[in-house]
Structure formats: C-alpha cells, structure tokens
Design an enzyme around this catalytic site. Structure first.
Site, PDB file in Angstrom:
ATOM      1  N   ARG A   1      -0.669  -2.366  -6.813  1.00  0.00           N
ATOM      2  CA  ARG A   1      -1.009  -3.380  -5.803  1.00  0.00           C
ATOM      3  C   ARG A   1      -2.047  -4.354  -6.370  1.00  0.00           C
ATOM      4  NH1 ARG A   1      -1.406  -4.545  -0.162  1.00  0.00           N
ATOM      5  NH2 ARG A   1      -3.525  -4.883   0.596  1.00  0.00           N
TER       6      ARG A   1
ATOM      7  N   HIS B   1      -4.557  -8.773   4.041  1.00  0.00           N
ATOM      8  CA  HIS B   1      -6.012  -8.668   4.207  1.00  0.00           C
ATOM      9  C   HIS B   1      -6.453  -9.448   5.447  1.00  0.00           C
ATOM     10  CE1 HIS B   1      -6.783  -7.785  -0.344  1.00  0.00           C
ATOM     11  NE2 HIS B   1      -6.473  -6.707   0.336  1.00  0.00           N
TER      12      HIS B   1
ATOM     13  N   TYR C   1     -10.152 -10.578  -6.398  1.00  0.00           N
ATOM     14  CA  TYR C   1      -9.151 -10.788  -7.446  1.00  0.00           C
ATOM     15  C   TYR C   1      -9.417 -12.066  -8.232  1.00  0.00           C
ATOM     16  CZ  TYR C   1      -6.746  -6.943  -5.215  1.00  0.00           C
ATOM     17  OH  TYR C   1      -6.445  -5.702  -4.704  1.00  0.00           O
TER      18      TYR C   1
ATOM     19  N   LYS D   1      -2.697  -1.946   7.682  1.00  0.00           N
ATOM     20  CA  LYS D   1      -3.920  -1.442   8.304  1.00  0.00           C
ATOM     21  C   LYS D   1      -4.124  -2.090   9.664  1.00  0.00           C
ATOM     22  CE  LYS D   1      -6.649  -0.100   4.243  1.00  0.00           C
ATOM     23  NZ  LYS D   1      -7.904  -0.337   3.498  1.00  0.00           N
TER      24      LYS D   1
ATOM     25  N   HIS E   1      -2.139   2.245  -6.102  1.00  0.00           N
ATOM     26  CA  HIS E   1      -2.969   1.095  -5.736  1.00  0.00           C
ATOM     27  C   HIS E   1      -3.238   0.197  -6.943  1.00  0.00           C
ATOM     28  CE1 HIS E   1      -4.606  -0.166  -1.925  1.00  0.00           C
ATOM     29  NE2 HIS E   1      -5.657  -0.677  -2.531  1.00  0.00           N
TER      30      HIS E   1
ATOM     31  N   ARG F   1       0.860  -1.176   0.000  1.00  0.00           N
ATOM     32  CA  ARG F   1       0.000   0.000   0.000  1.00  0.00           C
ATOM     33  C   ARG F   1       0.900   1.231   0.000  1.00  0.00           C
ATOM     34  NH1 ARG F   1      -2.310  -3.342   4.165  1.00  0.00           N
ATOM     35  NH2 ARG F   1      -4.416  -4.084   3.643  1.00  0.00           N
TER      36      ARG F   1
END
Length: 309
Positions: A255, A278, A287, A183, A252, A152
């Site tokens: 990514r 994630h 994806y 995150k 992004h 990220r």
C-alpha cells in the site's frame, strides 16, 4: 551513579506487585526507573521527598541531551516516576507530584517503508511455475490488488466476488472498480488497472477449485472459508522471498508502495488521498517525504555537483 531502591520504594514495588498485580517485566522496569532516580538524587544531593518540578525537568532534559534514553524509553521512565510520586501523595508523604506535567520529547515518526519501483514490479510479475494453478492465481491476484489498488489488508480480505446485501466490499469487473469498506465504515471506489484485471479474471476462472460450499469471499483460504489477514501476510512473505525481494515484505508495504509510486508519477496529492481513503490529507502528506527521498537519490546519483570527486 545508581543506587538500589530505598525501603520506601520497596514498599511501593510491593504495592505494585501485590495490589496492582503488575507483571514481572513491568516491576523490573519500575525498579530500574527508581534506581536511576536514586542515582540522580544522590549525585545532586537532592531529597526525593522534596524534589521540585524544576529539578525533575532538568534531569529529564539532561537524560535526553546525553541521549541515554530514546524518547519512548524516557516516556516510560517518567511514567514510572510519576506513578511513584502519586503513591507518595496518597501516603501523604509529599505535597505535590513534581513529575506531573512533564512530557518527554516526541519521538520522530518513521517514514512508511515502500519498495523501489523495480522491486514492486518484480514482485507483481513473479510466477511460481511449480505451485498449484488455483493457489498461484489467487496469490498473484492478491499482490496485484494490494500494489495496484493500494488496498488495506482488511479491505482486501473483506472483498466478495460479487455485490450482495451483506457484502463489505466487492469487485466490479465491468467497470474495472473495487468497492471497498475502509476505516470508519467509509465506502470508496478504487479503479483496477489492466494488470490487476487480467490477474482477477484468471483467478476467478479457477476460484471454484478452492471453494467449499457457499462462500461469497473473493479470496478463500486453505480451509475454503474467507481468507484471513494472517494467512495473506504469510503467503506474501513467502512469495516475496521466492521472488528475491531484498527485505521483508508485508501487505501494508505494498500500500505504501502504491501511494509513493503514484505520487512520484503524478504529483497529485489530493487524488492519492482519495484513492487511499484517507480522511485527512495530512496522513497522505507523509508520502511527499518518500517522494523527496526518491528525488534526492536521483540527484545524488546523476547530478555532476552531487558526485564526490
């Protein structure tokens, strides 16, 4: 048929302007919503002060079926109607809010945009022979980390050149890993491929040329401090244009490209989830749709029964 807001609605708009201090654009949206509501009521001979929830639901379904409004626009319309009836309730002009509980259809979530494999490799391989050597090495290493590691933008700009007590993340060249803070303040290790390692070593040899004072940041910006996300976006946009990319490229997107291309090659959804950081595998599963799109294009281009005669 559309009718202008009634005198009662004008009082409500004045309330929004004077007491709620809504911006002019917001007031225009509310007025347009009430105008549409008046048109529906006039057409169907409905007293808006006695509007039923069933009738409001029918109008919502009709607007959606006619495709007059996208789901997001329909949500704004219902929000304006709901606010109007709440005000009427406070004024004791209606007994209940017929819009309460009405929800617009969910908007389809757009798939993340990823570069084609050839385009991503072309961008990663691009070199600007006329640029300053240190700046070129820095920008090349940034592209390699974004695409080669799926970082990220916040993870990238937070990297330090070496570990330290205050480092959010750092590069471990000896183990070919990037230690990043993702995150939710979750740390993870991301492997660095050979191309990114080579680019990092070239950059680190020239990094002192762009530093000013003591700066632990792996990537310094134009003023010598830690590079900003906005500056990375600008440099990447410029680099992608120079490399001949067919569309606007942002961090992004690289990514997304990392995840999509890795999934195409391995099919290992759980591994891609771990590499991306994630928390929920459902986030990674988007994806698989990109992967299916890729397979569908291959089928359309190659299978005899897919070709048009």
């Amino acid at each position: 048929m559309t009718l202008p807001p009634t005198e009662l609605q004008q009082r409500y708009l004045t309330h929004l302007r004077v007491e709620r201090r809504l911006a002019a654009r917001s007031l225009t949206l509310y007025e347009d919503a009430l105008t549409r509501l008046n048109g529906l009521a006039e057409r169907d001979a409905v007293d808006l002060l006695r509007l039923s929830s069933a009738q409001a639901r029918r109008w919502t379904a009709e607007l959606h079926a006619r495709q007059d409004l996208a789901p997001r626009s329909l949500a704004l319309l219902l929000s304006a109607w709901r606010g109007w009836y709440r005000w009427l309730g406070r004024e004791r002009l209606v007994e209940f809010n017929p819009i309460e509980g009405l929800r617009p259809p969910k908007a389809a979530k757009p798939l993340p945009k990823a570069l084609a494999v050839d385009d991503a490799v072309q961008l990663a391989d691009y070199r600007d022979a006329e640029a300053d050597a240190a700046i070129e090495a820095r920008d090349h290493a940034i592209v390699e980390l974004l695409y080669g590691c799926g970082l990220r933008i916040a993870e990238l700009v937070g990297l330090d050149a070496r570990p330290g007590p205050e480092a959010a993340g750092w590069i471990d060249l000896s183990n070919a890993e990037a230690q990043v803070l993702g995150k939710g303040a979750k740390r993870r290790s991301v492997p660095i491929g050979s191309a990114a390692l080579k680019a990092l070593r070239e950059w680190l040899a020239l990094r002192p040329q762009l530093l000013r004072g003591e700066n632990p940041a792996l990537f310094p910006g134009p003023r010598g401090g830690r590079i900003s996300a906005a500056y990375v976006r600008l440099r990447l946009k410029q680099r992608a244009l120079a490399a001949g990319m067919p569309s606007h490229v942002h961090p992004h997107m690289l990514r997304h490209s990392f995840a999509s291309h890795l999934l195409q090659s391995s099919g290992d959804l759980r591994a891609v989830q771990e590499l991306l950081g994630h928390a929920n595998i459902a986030t990674t599963q988007v994806y698989t749709k990109l992967d299916f799109q890729h397979l569908a294009k291959v089928y359309d281009a190659a299978h005899p029964r897919a070709k048009k005669r």
